[in-house]
Scaffold this motif. Structure first.
Motif, short mmCIF file in Angstrom:
data_model
loop_
_atom_site.label_atom_id
_atom_site.label_comp_id
_atom_site.label_asym_id
_atom_site.label_seq_id
_atom_site.Cartn_x
_atom_site.Cartn_y
_atom_site.Cartn_z
N MET A 124 0.88 -1.23 0.16
CA MET A 124 0.03 0.23 -0.08
C MET A 124 0.89 1.42 0.48
SD MET A 124 -2.74 1.21 2.73
CE MET A 124 -4.03 -0.03 2.20
N ILE A 125 0.76 1.93 -1.04
CA ILE A 125 1.06 3.59 -1.05
C ILE A 125 0.32 4.75 -0.53
CG2 ILE A 125 2.59 5.06 -2.18
CD1 ILE A 125 3.87 2.59 -3.49
N GLU A 126 0.03 4.74 0.54
CA GLU A 126 -0.86 5.88 -0.05
C GLU A 126 0.06 6.95 1.67
OE1 GLU A 126 -5.22 5.30 2.25
OE2 GLU A 126 -3.41 4.48 3.15
N ASN A 127 -1.06 8.08 0.07
CA ASN A 127 -0.35 9.87 1.76
C ASN A 127 0.31 10.20 1.27
OD1 ASN A 127 -3.59 10.09 2.22
ND2 ASN A 127 -3.02 8.61 4.20
N ASN A 128 1.31 10.03 0.12
CA ASN A 128 2.43 10.67 -0.08
C ASN A 128 2.37 11.83 -0.84
OD1 ASN A 128 4.02 7.97 1.84
ND2 ASN A 128 3.27 7.22 0.09
N LEU A 129 3.85 12.79 -0.20
CA LEU A 129 4.19 13.38 -1.57
C LEU A 129 5.68 12.72 -2.19
CD1 LEU A 129 4.06 16.23 -2.83
CD2 LEU A 129 4.89 17.13 -0.70
N ILE A 130 4.94 13.15 -3.59
CA ILE A 130 6.67 12.74 -3.97
C ILE A 130 7.07 13.23 -5.30
CG2 ILE A 130 6.99 10.53 -6.11
CD1 ILE A 130 5.53 8.83 -4.45
N GLU A 131 8.27 14.07 -4.89
CA GLU A 131 8.45 14.74 -5.96
C GLU A 131 9.78 14.94 -6.74
OE1 GLU A 131 9.95 18.72 -3.65
OE2 GLU A 131 7.64 19.57 -3.79
N LEU A 132 9.60 14.60 -8.03
CA LEU A 132 10.18 14.03 -8.89
C LEU A 132 11.81 15.55 -9.58
CD1 LEU A 132 8.04 12.03 -11.21
CD2 LEU A 132 9.23 11.77 -9.26
N VAL A 133 12.72 14.61 -9.59
CA VAL A 133 13.26 15.62 -10.04
C VAL A 133 14.56 15.32 -11.46
CG1 VAL A 133 14.72 15.78 -7.67
CG2 VAL A 133 15.48 14.63 -9.37
N PRO A 134 14.31 16.21 -12.49
CA PRO A 134 14.68 16.27 -14.22
C PRO A 134 16.08 15.21 -13.96
CG PRO A 134 14.20 18.31 -13.66
CD PRO A 134 14.50 17.69 -12.17
N SER A 135 15.77 14.18 -14.90
CA SER A 135 16.91 13.46 -15.09
C SER A 135 18.04 13.80 -15.38
CB SER A 135 16.27 12.10 -16.05
OG SER A 135 16.35 12.65 -16.85
N ILE A 136 19.30 12.88 -14.96
CA ILE A 136 21.03 13.66 -15.21
C ILE A 136 21.49 12.82 -16.12
CG2 ILE A 136 20.44 15.13 -12.64
CD1 ILE A 136 22.57 12.80 -11.26
N ASN A 137 21.00 11.87 -16.47
CA ASN A 137 21.80 10.31 -16.29
C ASN A 137 20.58 10.38 -17.86
OD1 ASN A 137 20.88 8.77 -15.79
ND2 ASN A 137 22.46 8.82 -14.30
N ASN A 138 21.49 8.99 -18.87
CA ASN A 138 20.42 8.14 -19.61
C ASN A 138 19.71 7.21 -18.99
OD1 ASN A 138 20.77 9.88 -21.98
ND2 ASN A 138 22.27 9.34 -22.43
N TRP A 139 20.37 7.09 -17.82
CA TRP A 139 19.71 5.84 -17.43
C TRP A 139 18.17 5.33 -17.45
CZ3 TRP A 139 22.03 1.66 -15.71
CH2 TRP A 139 21.48 0.47 -14.38
N GLY A 140 17.46 6.31 -16.78
CA GLY A 140 15.37 6.13 -17.67
C GLY A 140 14.92 7.85 -16.98
N ALA A 141 13.96 7.91 -17.08
CA ALA A 141 12.99 8.56 -16.90
C ALA A 141 12.71 8.80 -15.42
CB ALA A 141 11.65 8.66 -17.66
N PRO A 142 12.40 10.09 -14.63
CA PRO A 142 11.59 9.44 -13.54
C PRO A 142 10.41 9.12 -13.34
CG PRO A 142 12.04 11.82 -13.95
CD PRO A 142 12.53 10.83 -14.66
N VAL A 143 9.77 8.07 -12.49
CA VAL A 143 8.59 8.16 -12.15
C VAL A 143 8.04 7.29 -11.15
CG1 VAL A 143 7.22 5.69 -12.58
CG2 VAL A 143 8.91 5.72 -14.13
N GLY A 144 7.26 7.77 -10.36
CA GLY A 144 6.83 8.36 -8.99
C GLY A 144 6.65 7.40 -8.01
N VAL A 145 5.86 6.22 -8.98
CA VAL A 145 5.21 5.40 -7.88
C VAL A 145 5.71 3.96 -9.61
CG1 VAL A 145 3.59 3.84 -7.04
CG2 VAL A 145 3.93 6.40 -6.12
N GLN A 146 6.52 2.93 -8.87
CA GLN A 146 6.92 2.04 -9.57
C GLN A 146 6.81 0.89 -9.94
OE1 GLN A 146 9.11 1.95 -13.77
NE2 GLN A 146 10.45 1.80 -12.45
#
Length: 136
Positions: A1-23
């Protein structure tokens, strides 16, 4: 269960992959068995920190792979991507009342293993509104 969170993403800094909030991501090599049996993702806010954006990457709010049952509801997702709520190879994923901060309803999408959208999931909010209209 993932509930009541504030998830703040930062832009990607390399080619490892794009940010995802919950995966929930784990390729299944077990045939038809699901890796994640149950998932509930509710009342979260997913956004970029300090109003940033990442126009060069494919950012997602929520991505679920190989879930047997999942409920994704009442999340606020503000990212620069079409279809920011996605699932793949999952038996039953239900989306309900997920929105942007401006109030736009977000519908979940099914993707293939090449990360391309192959269908839009039904949304319980619109199903309820349609049923109310038919009974009036």
């Amino acid at each position: 269960m993932i509930e009541n969170n504030l998830i703040e993403l930062v832009p990607s800094i390399n080619n490892w992959g794009a940010p995802v909030g919950v995966q929930f991501y784990q390729p299944s090599d077990r045939g038809s068995q699901y890796v994640f049996r149950r998932a509930v993702i509710r009342n979260n806010v997913i956004r970029f920190a300090d109003g940033a954006s990442d126009p060069l990457q494919f950012v997602l709010g929520i991505r679920l792979w190989n879930c047997e049952d999942a409920i994704v509801e009442d999340n606020v997702v503000d990212v620069d991507a079409p279809n920011p709520l996605r699932h793949y190879n999952s038996k039953s994923v239900r989306y309900f009342n997920n929105r942007t901060s401006s109030g736009l309803l977000l519908r979940g999408a099914e993707e293939n293993n090449n990360l391309q959208v192959i269908g839009i999931a039904s949304e319980l909010t619109t199903d309820i509104e349609d049923a109310l209209l038919l009974t009036a």
